[in-house]
Scaffold this active site. Structure first.
Site, mmCIF file in Angstrom:
data_model
loop_
_atom_site.group_PDB
_atom_site.id
_atom_site.type_symbol
_atom_site.label_atom_id
_atom_site.label_comp_id
_atom_site.label_asym_id
_atom_site.label_seq_id
_atom_site.Cartn_x
_atom_site.Cartn_y
_atom_site.Cartn_z
ATOM 1 C CB SER A 1 3.518 -2.938 5.643
ATOM 2 O OG SER A 1 3.229 -2.040 6.670
ATOM 3 C CD GLN B 1 -2.312 1.227 2.861
ATOM 4 O OE1 GLN B 1 -1.713 0.692 3.797
ATOM 5 N NE2 GLN B 1 -3.439 1.881 3.045
ATOM 6 C CD GLU C 1 -4.502 0.206 6.547
ATOM 7 O OE1 GLU C 1 -4.848 1.244 5.949
ATOM 8 O OE2 GLU C 1 -3.317 -0.047 6.846
ATOM 9 C CD GLU D 1 -4.622 9.830 19.402
ATOM 10 O OE1 GLU D 1 -4.000 9.191 18.524
ATOM 11 O OE2 GLU D 1 -4.528 9.565 20.610
ATOM 12 C CB SER E 1 1.939 6.817 4.736
ATOM 13 O OG SER E 1 0.821 6.226 5.327
#
Ligand SMILES: Cc1cc2nc3c(=O)[nH]c(=O)nc-3n(C[C@H](O)[C@H](O)[C@H](O)COP(=O)(O)OP(=O)(O)OC[C@H]3O[C@@H](n4cnc5c(N)ncnc54)[C@H](O)[C@@H]3O)c2cc1C
Lengths: 407, 381
Positions: free
Chosen positions: A167, A132, A250, A374, A135
């Site tokens: 990852s 993926q 996910e 969060e 990020s």
């Protein structure tokens, strides 16, 4: 243990267990192996996952809930839950496919075209590992701020940028990639969702060492990487919505992954070995862990049901991920506390091969990866409780302006 | 007591800060962890040169004659830099009890400590229940002294020590013989030192003992009250850990405040989200009690006042509060916390090590509960 099973469920469980007995080795709880903690162990793990996936496919157990048209078994969510439960008692894993099966496949089923869905069968066969590429250094919680650029050149997109925390990139043949295709649109409106072949020229994978000692994730640099236009999933500049499908899945995947790394019975067994089960504080901790594991199991049924109907799992997936993250953290802390003075030993020096130390240290992979605690809280606030969204300064501005001269 | 530091104490603190900041930059710490077994010998020499190893050792032996409070200020500074030196082991676990109880011959070792040539430690942990006051090693008399037999897990920095203080049960057929503390040379035949890996990357070793020691190696001589010595030592050991933990936590919070103030997401610094700011504030609130409870315990011990409660309170807070602080700081770093090229994870791992060493919060809580529920509160102090 299986007191809740109806006759159908009991029959299915027996069928699964019988097949597993014939094809896999039972997990010996006392000889339990920790998650891979060196690069070599990690490579071996990836290979073992691929081998097991092939066995599953040949036996007709791959893609339990996937529709038959995509190579799956067309089964019910409760069957997948029972199979996962039974499989967790054996020394096998499909971990290296978690991005492919848990995140990419449901996204392609909902948004992909027929050619793109052709990957589904290869994933089930164990031939394709996926990563993926979402990020970036400047786009973590604020994923929509991503700055990797894709520019159209004839029938190819040319991609430049940097991804981080990817990852399993070192084991992957394909990846899903988010890139900015319209820097003048507001940040959510200029993103496109791509499929990229990880063997393309211009992709460089650099490992990052994790707190557990292993390079689980990577930095990925993309320099003039060419992607054919057929690899755009959905519409150009409409990738954010599609990314949502992936992210919800996910969350459901992480939230539902209990039992992959440890089980509560294993924790209890370890406490017995340390002669700590008479301690009321330890007993309460074990009971609480058991309660949380039960709750996660029930929550999992609901989330699996929506996924199998091709529906986005919704805020329930965030609830489950957050609940699971807390469960994991509490189990890690309890485990090292039970081990007492030995709790902070590592690797070969630790008992159970360092399994519980890995669990303890991995809690941040769970609490941060897939959207932090969060961020899950914000999702729950907005989508489950209907609270107004946190005011944002940059939401409606052209992305280029919020990024200064970087674009 | 007054929690403000005196001028002299501030001098000690500043000197310590200067040395640790100058000699334990992140790159160096990383190198020491990976390539030198977790012991920075050059930094150790610097500490000796500044006479900080002898800070609270007797002036007659070349030390500076300060007390436990000053030593805690030094340990706090070490914690702030997570600096890889066996200071707690050598000074608190080894040098302090030798200075207090040692025979003249034993005290001669301290000159080497002060000069930086000798390192010490003590084998306090026990397998399982971690009840240091019930040592499992057995000491039997021989013609020339004692024979020690048994196993001691996770002895801090034993692989770098010239002497290990080993508490043992003397002639314990029924497990209730008197306790003696013995000075054991870990390189002697009959001692196996097995270095082990620790999550925090700090040096520890398991010790297997089947060794003769001379009569003169019993701490304080043949008739000394070993149990009283061990209690004395444990109280200081716990307070030393609290001081380290305070340093670890204050520095972790400062780094977290700095990180979240410079990292922007959603167009603004992370620290401007209340969800972040409140967690950082919680960490700060947890740290202030660590400071006052540690200083209170150290000050009372230094003045020879009864301190059993105060020590347990301090270690409880350093364990419970400390682990919460390092968890919060780790979490607020996001993915960065998981990357071991970035320093914050080290604070997390040290914080958890300090938490659990010689008993985590629940252990201290149980002890304190026993103490205050059985004594009339305060009657003992
Ligand atoms: C083990 C691991 C595996 C990963 N694998 C992948 C992968 O395969 N592919 C991929 O694309 N990404 C991956 N990631 C990245 C992951 O998605 C991000 O790390 C995550 O989204 C957080 O981003 P960040 O690290 O930049 O933290 P930041 O966004 O900088 O957050 C730092 C801290 O601030 C808090 N915070 C941020 N915003 C808010 C807010 N609005 N309100 C309150 N608090 C806030 C966060 O909760 C966190 O505690 C992985 C991460 C980890 C740790």
């Amino acid at each position: 243990m299986d007191i809740g099973d109806s006759p159908d469920e009991a029959a299915f469980r027996l069928e699964a267990r019988t097949w597993l007995e014939q094809h896999a080795k039972r997990r010996d709880p006392s000889a339990r192996h920790r998650p891979a903690s060196t690069d070599a162990e990690q490579d071996a793990h990836a290979k073992a996952c691929q081998d097991w996936q092939r066995v599953l496919y040949a036996g007709g157990w791959a893609g339990l809930t996937w529709p038959k048209q995509f190579g799956g078994r067309g089964g019910k969510p409760w069957q997948a839950a029972i199979f996962a439960e039974e499989q967790s008692k054996f020394d096998v894993s499909t971990g290296v496919f978690s991005v492919a099966h848990g995140m990419v496949a449901p996204t392609l089923m909902m948004h992909g075209d027929d050619r793109q869905r052709g990957h589904l069968d290869a994933m089930l066969r164990g031939d394709e590992v996926w990563a993926q590429l979402f990020s970036e250094p400047e786009a973590g919680s604020d994923l929509a701020n991503l700055g990797t650029r894709a520019v159209l050149d004839g029938d190819q997109w040319v991609v430049n940028g940097q991804k981080v925390w990817t990852s399993g990139a070192q084991h992957s043949q394909y990846a899903i990639l988010l890139a900015r295709t319209d820097p003048d649109a507001p940040k959510h409106a200029g993103i496109t969702y791509f499929i990229v072949d990880m063997r393309s020229p211009g992709i460089e994978v650099r490992p990052l060492r994790q707190i557990t000692g292993v390079a689980h994730f990577n930095e990925v640099f993309l320099t003039d990487v060419r992607i054919p236009v057929e690899n755009v999933v959905g519409e150009v500049n409409a990738g954010w919505k599609i990314a949502h499908t992936t992210l919800s899945n996910e969350r459901a995947l992480i939230g539902g992954s209990g039992g992959n790394a440890f089980t509560v019975p294993e924790l209890i067994e370890m406490a017995r070995r340390y002669h700590r089960t008479d301690d009321p504080v330890v007993r309460q901790g074990l009971a609480q862990a058991h309660i949380r594991a039960e709750i996660l199991k029930y929550m999992g049924y609901g989330v699996r049901t929506s996924i199998s109907r091709g529906v986005m799992p919704g805020p329930g997936a965030s609830v489950m991920k957050l609940f699971f993250a807390r469960h994991w953290a509490a189990v890690g802390s309890l485990a090292v506390a039970i081990e007492g003075a030995a709790g902070m030993l590592w690797g070969d020096s630790a008992s159970d091969d360092g399994l519980w130390q890995q669990v303890f240290c991995q809690q941040y992979a769970i609490r941060i990866g897939g959207g932090t605690d969060e961020i899950q809280g914000n999702v729950i606030g907005e989508r489950a409780l209907g609270l107004p969204r946190e005011p944002s300064l940059d939401r409606d501005l052209p992305w280029r302006e919020t990024r200064g001269t970087k674009a | 007591m007054n929690f403000d530091l005196s001028d002299e104490q501030n001098v000690v603190k500043d000197l310590a800060q200067q040395i640790f900041e100058g000699h334990a930059p992140v790159e160096r710490v990383k190198d020491i962890e990976r390539n030198h077994g977790g012991f920075d010998e050059a930094l150790w020499r610097e500490l000796a040169k500044a006479n900080l190893l002898g800070l609270c050792l007797p002036e007659a032996l070349g030390g500076s004659g300060y007390g436990l409070v000053e030593l805690c200020l030094l340990l706090e500074q070490q914690g702030r830099r997570v600096a890889p030196v066996p200071l707690w082991a050598t000074v608190v676990l080894g040098a302090l009890p030798i200075a207090e109880f040692g025979t003249d011959e034993q005290r001669a070792l301290l000159e080497g400590v002060i000069s930086g040539d000798v390192r010490l430690t003590a084998a306090l942990s026990e397998t399982g229940a971690d009840e240091a006051l019930r040592p499992s090693v057995v000491a039997t008399r021989t013609a020339t002294g004692w024979h020690l037999h048994g196993f001691k897990p996770t002895v801090p920095a034993a692989q770098f020590a010239q002497r290990v203080l080993v508490p043992a049960r003397q002639e314990a057929s029924a497990g209730d013989g008197p306790i003696g503390i013995f000075l054991v040379d870990p390189t002697a035949a009959g001692v196996t030192v097995e270095p082990v890996s620790a999550t925090s990357n700090q040096p520890f070793a398991h010790l297997t003992l089947d060794v003769d020691v001379a009569a003169g190696d019993r701490l304080g001589g043949a008739d000394a009250d070993g149990e009283a010595q061990l209690r004395w030592l444990l109280e200081r050991a716990l307070v030393g850990l609290c001081a380290l933990q305070l340093g670890v936590c204050t520095a972790a919070i400062e780094q977290t405040a700095a990180y979240t103030s410079t990292r922007t997401q959603f167009g603004k610094p992370l620290s401007t989200f209340q969800g972040v700011a409140h967690q950082a504030a919680d960490a700060f609130i947890l740290t202030e009690p660590m400071r006052v409870t540690m200083l209170q315990a150290a000050w009372r011990l230094m003045h020879g006042l009864s301190s059993r409660q105060e020590v347990l309170i301090a270690k409880y807070w350093a364990s419970e509060g400390g682990q919460k602080v390092v968890h919060l700081c780790q979490h607020l770093h996001g993915g960065m916390g998981s990357d071991i090229d970035y320093p914050i994870h080290r604070y997390f791992l040290w914080g958890v090590q300090n938490e659990t060493t010689l008993g985590a919060g629940s252990v201290q809580l149980a002890r304190l509960g026993t103490l205050i529920a059985s004594d009339a509160v305060g009657a003992a102090s």
